[in-house]
Design an enzyme around this catalytic site. Structure first.
Site, PDB file in Angstrom:
ATOM      1  N   ASP A 135       0.843  -1.181   0.000  1.00 25.02           N
ATOM      2  CA  ASP A 135       0.000   0.000   0.000  1.00 25.02           C
ATOM      3  C   ASP A 135       0.886   1.242   0.000  1.00 25.02           C
ATOM      4  O   ASP A 135       1.804   1.350   0.814  1.00 25.02           O
ATOM      5  CB  ASP A 135      -0.913  -0.004   1.228  1.00 25.02           C
ATOM      6  CG  ASP A 135      -2.094   0.932   1.046  1.00 25.02           C
ATOM      7  OD1 ASP A 135      -2.470   1.213  -0.113  1.00 25.02           O
ATOM      8  OD2 ASP A 135      -2.662   1.380   2.057  1.00 25.02           O
ATOM      9  N   HIS A 142      -3.965  13.856   1.189  1.00 19.91           N
ATOM     10  CA  HIS A 142      -4.178  12.931   2.312  1.00 19.91           C
ATOM     11  C   HIS A 142      -2.997  12.979   3.287  1.00 19.91           C
ATOM     12  O   HIS A 142      -3.190  13.078   4.507  1.00 19.91           O
ATOM     13  CB  HIS A 142      -4.380  11.511   1.792  1.00 19.91           C
ATOM     14  CG  HIS A 142      -4.437  10.476   2.881  1.00 19.91           C
ATOM     15  ND1 HIS A 142      -5.474  10.398   3.784  1.00 19.91           N
ATOM     16  CD2 HIS A 142      -3.579   9.477   3.221  1.00 19.91           C
ATOM     17  CE1 HIS A 142      -5.258   9.407   4.631  1.00 19.91           C
ATOM     18  NE2 HIS A 142      -4.112   8.828   4.317  1.00 19.91           N
ATOM     19  N   GLU A 210      -9.369   4.168  -2.057  1.00 20.96           N
ATOM     20  CA  GLU A 210      -8.137   3.957  -2.822  1.00 20.96           C
ATOM     21  C   GLU A 210      -8.468   3.291  -4.156  1.00 20.96           C
ATOM     22  O   GLU A 210      -9.570   2.791  -4.373  1.00 20.96           O
ATOM     23  CB  GLU A 210      -7.170   3.029  -2.052  1.00 20.96           C
ATOM     24  CG  GLU A 210      -6.779   3.536  -0.676  1.00 20.96           C
ATOM     25  CD  GLU A 210      -5.540   2.840  -0.112  1.00 20.96           C
ATOM     26  OE1 GLU A 210      -4.807   2.174  -0.889  1.00 20.96           O
ATOM     27  OE2 GLU A 210      -5.305   2.959   1.106  1.00 20.96           O
ATOM     28  N   GLN A 249      -4.553   1.678  15.237  1.00 15.92           N
ATOM     29  CA  GLN A 249      -3.406   2.178  14.478  1.00 15.92           C
ATOM     30  C   GLN A 249      -2.543   3.136  15.299  1.00 15.92           C
ATOM     31  O   GLN A 249      -1.316   3.033  15.320  1.00 15.92           O
ATOM     32  CB  GLN A 249      -3.916   2.882  13.214  1.00 15.92           C
ATOM     33  CG  GLN A 249      -2.821   3.331  12.249  1.00 15.92           C
ATOM     34  CD  GLN A 249      -3.394   3.877  10.933  1.00 15.92           C
ATOM     35  OE1 GLN A 249      -4.579   3.721  10.646  1.00 15.92           O
ATOM     36  NE2 GLN A 249      -2.554   4.513  10.138  1.00 15.92           N
ATOM     37  N   SER A 266      -9.575  -5.775   3.722  1.00 14.65           N
ATOM     38  CA  SER A 266      -9.407  -4.797   2.651  1.00 14.65           C
ATOM     39  C   SER A 266     -10.271  -5.285   1.493  1.00 14.65           C
ATOM     40  O   SER A 266     -10.160  -6.443   1.101  1.00 14.65           O
ATOM     41  CB  SER A 266      -7.955  -4.705   2.187  1.00 14.65           C
ATOM     42  OG  SER A 266      -7.052  -4.780   3.280  1.00 14.65           O
TER      43      SER A 266
END
Lengths: 430, 430
Positions: A135, A142, A210, A249, A266
């Site tokens: 990724d 962003h 994305e 996270q 995902s």
């Protein structure tokens, strides 16, 4: 070899709605389960799914060097490994077979019964076995928003960002196709002001808008891919929802990066739209703000103009579109990402997937995550049913869509749609 | 079912040197190419490689539920997916076949000619197709050393380290078996005092002494693995050299973790030693320094006493042993790593690999990387040939070895041996 499949004047004898993502100029590739419980590789025109395995058995790909079982597989990996020349021959041939001027299949009722399916007769699968998934973090808007929210608004971009297409390795085993539900993840978080972490469901589940590209076999161990050749190894693109648990996270990611905050799921759209089909929608892309090292310098049009949107659908309510962005905002291109990824000699294989990173545009209504849209919860979004959202609630469904449009031709990706279920309950789920 | 293969009194009719890593009590699994260019799954006793595909065809596994082609494959993934009960039946049967008291194969010259190979007749392959590879960071000595060198000696351990078995996703495509050479990677680095990065070969190529475990299919998306069940899903272990480019790492790794600094190559020893074979070498492991969350609390002996060493061999010189460490120093156990990895519902598949992270011991001669051994270059190591090393030079070979020993039985891993070649040269290599 020219991409005759892209001819904008071509019409198909299959019905295609005016606003369909899948005119005869698209011809994406996917894998589906048929009404007879057979897995096959297929394509789609309008709302008709086409069984390429059956079409091949009936001889429609004669003259193209393909093994007999190339489409009778449960992943596209082998077909993708055949390389760009073969992809192009197959896509051009499909365009010919379904061209309004060509009566061969059109007038063969028996063949049509074998080859064509309504969408409600098939079940889309994950199109590739993803060996490695990377990724990236390539949208400057962003990266700036995240840097502002979590670090220092004065130095929102880290020093390496304008030099490196920053990326990290992700988890392949939790990549799922559109339509598969996801459980809210549990894990460790550090409550504000606390010294010790607590265990429980993530309270800040988020999506990330994305796109991702799928590669073919590209290089051996040790051998970099020059930037001018990089696009040769890109088969096509999908929409990609990189589910994220912001509280997990925050506690886990220093110093080795995101881990469990991402690896619970995902989601990707099931039809891979080829890079060839996107060729007419190229754009220049953002100008570099700093001189880039030579191995990252790319000539020509390096971006693609792909409209993107995110909708959020609470249970028993209509969806609300909460973001409109565009793939053209990517600061680092796919070719730059691939050249960077391999500059150290890392091998790229057929079926590898590379995510763009969250694609935020310049305005607040074009941000690609709830984190940014609700500005870390300070500005809740109002849904059509009057409820508010800072992050994603249990039983909400997140839907992403994308399409290109130019001179009356629209090439789209369909959607990636995923429902967030409550936390997994071992007793209940047994 | 008891692990009769571990019986320390058993002797084999195959010759086994006194200091061999592979007595009849080991019975590891690997994949090799035979003198007839056939790929097969095999095991090893002493210096004899055993073709399990041929053994199975000859009927020696009768009564064990195995598909006909389970060993005639180029990876162990399907066999591993068969689960622990099957691994144990097969390992026990192999011990019986090669037991000195059993004359069936011993006295069958024709069968022996088909089944047995000298080591110089075979070529070891990567034993599994690695779907996902995760690297942990579970040695407290290593984490403390790195924190001291790169951040703050007063706060060397980050706040999450004693709560989380910190880990990150790594790259599967560049994992190679022992014996494959590696090119020095190129990439971006930021010279000391500079504001702009430069491009070139890494100047600080390093090894990391690790072990890695290989898993079987364990859970579905969304479903955590309870810590008490975690070891059921561990097939076995290998030695693991996690090659690292320290200068590339330093410039790229904030905020998303190591990427190209690691993905140029990672080397493993080719024989997977089963968790069953390591059972006699269990130890308690370090006591937690802080109370751990319930999902990480493990009962019983959670560690393994495995002696490890690293040797460095300059070109045309004898090797120098530069580190002696032990797997028992791991603060977080494999079961804790696996329970943590899946607490968010991340699926674990057959053939996934999890690295321990660098295994440093408490004393400077037990550190697991050049970074620590040479203390970032301040204390160069002297080789047998009189040359000095701060990091790894071109054409140096790094060798890692590991073994357990107790009551006269030694179970070892052989070695992982990798030569570092100069930077890849596209013209020269064509």
């Amino acid at each position: 070899m020219s991409i005759t499949a892209n001819n904008p004047d071509r019409k198909s004898w299959l019905h295609v709605d005016k606003n369909s993502d899948f005119p005869i100029q698209n011809i994406p590739f996917g894998v589906f389960l048929t009404r007879d419980d057979i897995i096959t590789i297929g394509t789609r025109i309008g709302d008709t799914a086409i069984d390429l395995g059956a079409l091949h058995q009936l001889g429609y790909f004669e003259g193209i060097p393909l093994t007999d079982d190339i489409f009778l597989q449960d992943t596209l990996n082998d077909f993708i490994a055949d390389g760009r020349k073969t992809w192009r021959l197959v896509r051009n041939r499909i365009a010919d077979i379904f061209d309004n001027e060509n009566g061969t299949l059109k007038n063969n009722i028996q063949h049509k019964e074998t080859v064509l399916f309504r969408l409600d007769e098939i079940e889309m699968q994950l199109p590739v076995q993803i060996g490695d998934y990377t990724d990236f973090y390539s949208s400057i808007e962003h990266a700036t928003n995240v840097g502002t929210l979590f670090r220092d608004p004065e130095n929102a971009l880290l020093p390496n960002w304008l030099h490196i297409p920053v990326g990290y390795h992700g988890r392949s085993s939790s990549i799922i196709p559109s339509g598969i539900d996801v459980h809210r993840p549990q894990g460790q978080t550090l409550p504000a002001g606390a010294n010790e972490p607590v265990f429980g469901p993530s309270k800040l589940v988020d999506f990330e808008l994305e796109m991702a590209f799928i590669t073919t076999d590209a290089n051996d161990l040790g051998e970099p891919i020059p930037i001018d050749e990089a696009e040769e190894y890109i088969f096509g693109l999908v929409l990609f929802n990189d589910w994220s648990a912001r509280d997990i996270q925050k506690w886990e990611y220093v110093p080795l990066g995101p881990f469990l905050a991402k690896s619970f799921a995902s989601s990707i759209s099931p039809w891979i739209v080829t890079l060839d089909a996107l060729e007419p929608y190229r754009i220049q892309g953002p100008k570099p703000l700093k001189k880039q090292l030579e191995y990252l310098q790319q000539k020509g049009k390096k971006g693609f103009d792909i409209n993107l949107e995110v909708a959020l659908q609470p249970e028993k309510a209509k969806e609300t579109v909460i973001s409109k962005s565009n793939f053209k905002y990517m600061y680092w291109s796919m070719a730059q990402q691939l050249a960077h990824h391999t500059i150290n000699g890392c091998p790229i294989n057929s079926g590898d997937m590379m995510g763009s990173g969250t694609i935020s545009g310049p305005t607040p209504d074009s941000y690609g995550s709830m984190l940014e849209l609700s500005w870390r919860g300070e500005k809740p979004l109002t849904m059509n049913d009057g409820t508010e959202r800072k992050f994603i609630n249990d039983n909400d469904t997140v839907i992403m869509r994308g399409y290109c449009e130019k001179d009356g031709t629209r090439i789209g990706f369909g959607e990636v749609k995923t429902k967030l279920l409550p936390v997994f309950n071992a007793k209940k789920n047994k």
